[in-house]
Design a protein around this motif. Structure first.
Motif, PDB file in Angstrom:
ATOM      1  N   LEU A  19       0.822  -1.206   0.000  1.00  0.00           N
ATOM      2  CA  LEU A  19       0.000   0.000   0.000  1.00  0.00           C
ATOM      3  C   LEU A  19       0.861   1.263   0.000  1.00  0.00           C
ATOM      4  O   LEU A  19       0.517   2.266  -0.641  1.00  0.00           O
ATOM      5  CB  LEU A  19      -0.927   0.000   1.223  1.00  0.00           C
ATOM      6  N   ASN A  20       1.966   1.215   0.709  1.00  0.00           N
ATOM      7  CA  ASN A  20       2.859   2.379   0.746  1.00  0.00           C
ATOM      8  C   ASN A  20       3.570   2.598  -0.584  1.00  0.00           C
ATOM      9  O   ASN A  20       3.821   3.738  -0.988  1.00  0.00           O
ATOM     10  CB  ASN A  20       3.900   2.208   1.854  1.00  0.00           C
ATOM     11  N   ASP A  21       3.887   1.494  -1.263  1.00  0.00           N
ATOM     12  CA  ASP A  21       4.667   1.593  -2.496  1.00  0.00           C
ATOM     13  C   ASP A  21       3.814   1.855  -3.732  1.00  0.00           C
ATOM     14  O   ASP A  21       4.313   2.401  -4.727  1.00  0.00           O
ATOM     15  CB  ASP A  21       5.474   0.305  -2.715  1.00  0.00           C
ATOM     16  N   GLU A  22       2.537   1.466  -3.702  1.00  0.00           N
ATOM     17  CA  GLU A  22       1.732   1.547  -4.920  1.00  0.00           C
ATOM     18  C   GLU A  22       1.574   2.973  -5.431  1.00  0.00           C
ATOM     19  O   GLU A  22       1.405   3.188  -6.633  1.00  0.00           O
ATOM     20  CB  GLU A  22       0.359   0.908  -4.698  1.00  0.00           C
ATOM     21  N   VAL A  23       1.647   3.948  -4.536  1.00  0.00           N
ATOM     22  CA  VAL A  23       1.446   5.340  -4.954  1.00  0.00           C
ATOM     23  C   VAL A  23       2.522   5.796  -5.936  1.00  0.00           C
ATOM     24  O   VAL A  23       2.304   6.729  -6.719  1.00  0.00           O
ATOM     25  CB  VAL A  23       1.418   6.279  -3.729  1.00  0.00           C
ATOM     26  N   PHE A  24       3.671   5.147  -5.913  1.00  0.00           N
ATOM     27  CA  PHE A  24       4.763   5.537  -6.804  1.00  0.00           C
ATOM     28  C   PHE A  24       4.592   4.989  -8.216  1.00  0.00           C
ATOM     29  O   PHE A  24       5.333   5.376  -9.127  1.00  0.00           O
ATOM     30  CB  PHE A  24       6.104   5.061  -6.237  1.00  0.00           C
ATOM     31  N   PHE A  25       3.620   4.085  -8.391  1.00  0.00           N
ATOM     32  CA  PHE A  25       3.472   3.428  -9.689  1.00  0.00           C
ATOM     33  C   PHE A  25       2.130   3.698 -10.355  1.00  0.00           C
ATOM     34  O   PHE A  25       1.859   3.158 -11.422  1.00  0.00           O
ATOM     35  CB  PHE A  25       3.679   1.919  -9.515  1.00  0.00           C
ATOM     36  N   VAL A  26       1.288   4.506  -9.725  1.00  0.00           N
ATOM     37  CA  VAL A  26       0.029   4.896 -10.358  1.00  0.00           C
ATOM     38  C   VAL A  26       0.324   6.008 -11.362  1.00  0.00           C
ATOM     39  O   VAL A  26       1.003   6.984 -11.018  1.00  0.00           O
ATOM     40  CB  VAL A  26      -0.988   5.386  -9.306  1.00  0.00           C
ATOM     41  N   PRO A  27      -0.115   5.891 -12.616  1.00  0.00           N
ATOM     42  CA  PRO A  27       0.103   6.966 -13.599  1.00  0.00           C
ATOM     43  C   PRO A  27      -0.312   8.316 -13.022  1.00  0.00           C
ATOM     44  O   PRO A  27      -1.399   8.447 -12.453  1.00  0.00           O
ATOM     45  CB  PRO A  27      -0.779   6.543 -14.778  1.00  0.00           C
ATOM     46  N   ASN A  28       0.554   9.301 -13.163  1.00  0.00           N
ATOM     47  CA  ASN A  28       0.369  10.558 -12.436  1.00  0.00           C
ATOM     48  C   ASN A  28      -0.457  11.603 -13.167  1.00  0.00           C
ATOM     49  O   ASN A  28      -0.582  12.730 -12.693  1.00  0.00           O
ATOM     50  CB  ASN A  28       1.733  11.159 -12.068  1.00  0.00           C
ATOM     51  N   CYS A  29      -1.015  11.260 -14.324  1.00  0.00           N
ATOM     52  CA  CYS A  29      -1.840  12.242 -15.041  1.00  0.00           C
ATOM     53  C   CYS A  29      -2.762  11.517 -16.013  1.00  0.00           C
ATOM     54  O   CYS A  29      -2.601  10.329 -16.293  1.00  0.00           O
ATOM     55  CB  CYS A  29      -0.962  13.248 -15.784  1.00  0.00           C
ATOM     56  N   ASP A  30      -3.734  12.268 -16.508  1.00  0.00           N
ATOM     57  CA  ASP A  30      -4.589  11.784 -17.596  1.00  0.00           C
ATOM     58  C   ASP A  30      -3.864  12.119 -18.894  1.00  0.00           C
ATOM     59  O   ASP A  30      -4.029  13.210 -19.452  1.00  0.00           O
ATOM     60  CB  ASP A  30      -5.956  12.454 -17.538  1.00  0.00           C
ATOM     61  N   TYR A  31      -3.062  11.200 -19.361  1.00  0.00           N
ATOM     62  CA  TYR A  31      -2.195  11.520 -20.498  1.00  0.00           C
ATOM     63  C   TYR A  31      -2.959  11.742 -21.794  1.00  0.00           C
ATOM     64  O   TYR A  31      -2.433  12.335 -22.733  1.00  0.00           O
ATOM     65  CB  TYR A  31      -1.117  10.453 -20.682  1.00  0.00           C
ATOM     66  N   PHE A  32      -4.198  11.298 -21.873  1.00  0.00           N
ATOM     67  CA  PHE A  32      -4.981  11.536 -23.092  1.00  0.00           C
ATOM     68  C   PHE A  32      -5.244  13.027 -23.290  1.00  0.00           C
ATOM     69  O   PHE A  32      -5.328  13.497 -24.428  1.00  0.00           O
ATOM     70  CB  PHE A  32      -6.317  10.799 -23.031  1.00  0.00           C
ATOM     71  N   THR A  33      -5.378  13.769 -22.198  1.00  0.00           N
ATOM     72  CA  THR A  33      -5.680  15.194 -22.296  1.00  0.00           C
ATOM     73  C   THR A  33      -4.463  16.074 -22.054  1.00  0.00           C
ATOM     74  O   THR A  33      -4.431  17.228 -22.503  1.00  0.00           O
ATOM     75  CB  THR A  33      -6.779  15.577 -21.284  1.00  0.00           C
ATOM     76  N   GLN A  34      -3.460  15.550 -21.350  1.00  0.00           N
ATOM     77  CA  GLN A  34      -2.336  16.392 -20.956  1.00  0.00           C
ATOM     78  C   GLN A  34      -1.049  16.137 -21.736  1.00  0.00           C
ATOM     79  O   GLN A  34      -0.208  17.028 -21.848  1.00  0.00           O
ATOM     80  CB  GLN A  34      -2.052  16.210 -19.457  1.00  0.00           C
ATOM     81  N   ILE A  35      -0.854  14.940 -22.243  1.00  0.00           N
ATOM     82  CA  ILE A  35       0.415  14.594 -22.887  1.00  0.00           C
ATOM     83  C   ILE A  35       0.219  14.193 -24.342  1.00  0.00           C
ATOM     84  O   ILE A  35       0.827  14.766 -25.251  1.00  0.00           O
ATOM     85  CB  ILE A  35       1.130  13.444 -22.135  1.00  0.00           C
ATOM     86  N   GLN A  36      -0.626  13.204 -24.563  1.00  0.00           N
ATOM     87  CA  GLN A  36      -0.775  12.630 -25.899  1.00  0.00           C
ATOM     88  C   GLN A  36      -1.706  13.464 -26.772  1.00  0.00           C
ATOM     89  O   GLN A  36      -2.735  13.942 -26.307  1.00  0.00           O
ATOM     90  CB  GLN A  36      -1.289  11.190 -25.793  1.00  0.00           C
ATOM     91  N   ILE A  37      -1.338  13.608 -28.017  1.00  0.00           N
ATOM     92  CA  ILE A  37      -2.159  14.315 -29.006  1.00  0.00           C
ATOM     93  C   ILE A  37      -2.818  13.336 -29.970  1.00  0.00           C
ATOM     94  O   ILE A  37      -3.979  13.501 -30.359  1.00  0.00           O
ATOM     95  CB  ILE A  37      -1.304  15.329 -29.800  1.00  0.00           C
ATOM     96  N   ASP A  38      -2.092  12.285 -30.313  1.00  0.00           N
ATOM     97  CA  ASP A  38      -2.525  11.369 -31.363  1.00  0.00           C
ATOM     98  C   ASP A  38      -3.114  10.066 -30.827  1.00  0.00           C
ATOM     99  O   ASP A  38      -3.658   9.275 -31.583  1.00  0.00           O
ATOM    100  CB  ASP A  38      -1.325  11.057 -32.270  1.00  0.00           C
ATOM    101  N   VAL A  39      -3.003   9.830 -29.525  1.00  0.00           N
ATOM    102  CA  VAL A  39      -3.468   8.577 -28.927  1.00  0.00           C
ATOM    103  C   VAL A  39      -4.778   8.826 -28.188  1.00  0.00           C
ATOM    104  O   VAL A  39      -4.870   9.722 -27.348  1.00  0.00           O
ATOM    105  CB  VAL A  39      -2.406   8.002 -27.949  1.00  0.00           C
ATOM    106  N   GLN A  40      -5.790   8.013 -28.498  1.00  0.00           N
ATOM    107  CA  GLN A  40      -7.110   8.139 -27.895  1.00  0.00           C
ATOM    108  C   GLN A  40      -7.414   6.922 -27.018  1.00  0.00           C
ATOM    109  O   GLN A  40      -6.812   5.854 -27.180  1.00  0.00           O
ATOM    110  CB  GLN A  40      -8.174   8.264 -28.980  1.00  0.00           C
ATOM    111  N   PRO A  41      -8.361   7.071 -26.049  1.00  0.00           N
ATOM    112  CA  PRO A  41      -8.671   5.958 -25.149  1.00  0.00           C
ATOM    113  C   PRO A  41      -9.034   4.653 -25.865  1.00  0.00           C
ATOM    114  O   PRO A  41      -8.620   3.576 -25.446  1.00  0.00           O
ATOM    115  CB  PRO A  41      -9.851   6.495 -24.332  1.00  0.00           C
TER     116      PRO A  41
END
Length: 287
Positions: free
Chosen positions: A32-54
């Motif tokens: 439980l303590n470690d899992e927080v480091f491996f959860v994706p930290n953003c909604d990359y569909f709206t913040q990072i990726q331009i060409d990749v859709q859900p």
């Protein structure tokens, strides 16, 4: 691995239960303590990726799951591969044509980390219908490692299943509970809306969905025990169970009507092969 008589596929030889793992409360606490480091930290569909859709992620992760099933990979390989894919997409923008290449690369790395037999690069190329090359996957493996800073051994929903089942008095009510829970975890990892859901919450929902689907008598106890053990809110758990049930509707064949022969399946089938009506009637389905 060893083969059973008359069977061409090797069967798993599982190790005896280790009391140091299943009797020590620090194991779940550390997860439980470690899992927080491996959860994706953003909604990359709206913040990072331009060409990749859900929907593209859904297609590629479903393909990744089918590869793992056909190659009889350990259940832990697929969730880790998807976690690597999601975390990479949070830090590196790619073209849609490169998404399957990334998926193949993540399968390669995850199988090296979690499987007794790593998936060969040549085989992964064949599964892409040779749309990617050996050199492509090799170079992207280095790219993946560098972008994730070699931080690869992530906590996934798979890691909680045995920890919870082995610690609960109702864990041995059905020998299908573990199998169904792992299958539901895999289904959840193909769902784009659950990308940022903590793995402990995914595991909690999958265990309770499996308990209800198998119609075990411990349903109320399971909710209380899982919520307490994994620090999950009851309302959150119930919502995620409903999400899991809706996902199962899309991938599990409908139960046969009265008079029809049973169509029990021996493994999780690809979503393209079934569009069922009832989600949790899974007691006759052997995942």
């Amino acid at each position: 691995m060893e083969s059973q008589p008359g069977c061409s596929h090797p069967t798993e030889v599982r190790a005896a239960k280790d009391r140091a793992i299943f009797d020590d409360v620090r194991v779940i606490s550390n997860l439980l303590n470690d899992e927080v480091f491996f959860v994706p930290n953003c909604d990359y569909f709206t913040q990072i990726q331009i060409d990749v859709q859900p929907f593209m992620r859904k297609v590629v992760t479903t393909w990744m799951l089918e590869v793992c099933e056909e190659q009889m990979c350990e259940d832990c390989v697929f969730p880790l591969a998807v976690n690597l894919l999601d975390r990479f997409l949070c830090v590196c923008r790619i073209k849609r044509q490169q998404l399957q290449l990334l998926g193949a690369t993540c399968l390669l790395v995850a199988s090296k980390l979690r499987s007794t037999n790593a998936l060969p690069i040549e085989l992964l190329c064949a599964y892409t219908d040779y749309s990617v090359t050996y050199d492509n996957i090799q170079s992207w493996e280095l790219l993946l490692l560098s972008k994730l800073q070699y931080n690869l051994s992530a906590v996934t929903g798979f890691d909680y299943i045995d920890q919870v089942i082995e610690r609960c008095s109702w864990g041995d009510q059905s020998n299908l509970l573990r199998r169904h829970s792992h299958t539901l975890v895999s289904i959840c990892y193909t769902e784009p809306s659950l990308i940022q859901t903590p793995p402990s919450v995914i595991a909690a929902a999958c265990i309770n969905s499996a308990v209800r689907g198998l119609k075990l008598s411990c349903q109320s106890d399971a909710v209380q025990d899982v919520c307490r053990m994994l620090n999950v809110n009851v309302e959150t758990l119930e919502y995620l169970v409903s999400v899991v049930d809706r996902l199962v509707e899309k991938v599990v064949p409908p139960a046969p009507t009265k008079g029809e022969p049973s169509k029990t399946v021996s493994g999780y089938e690809s979503p393209k092969y079934g569009q069922p009506e009832t989600p949790t009637e899974v007691e006759n389905i052997y995942f």
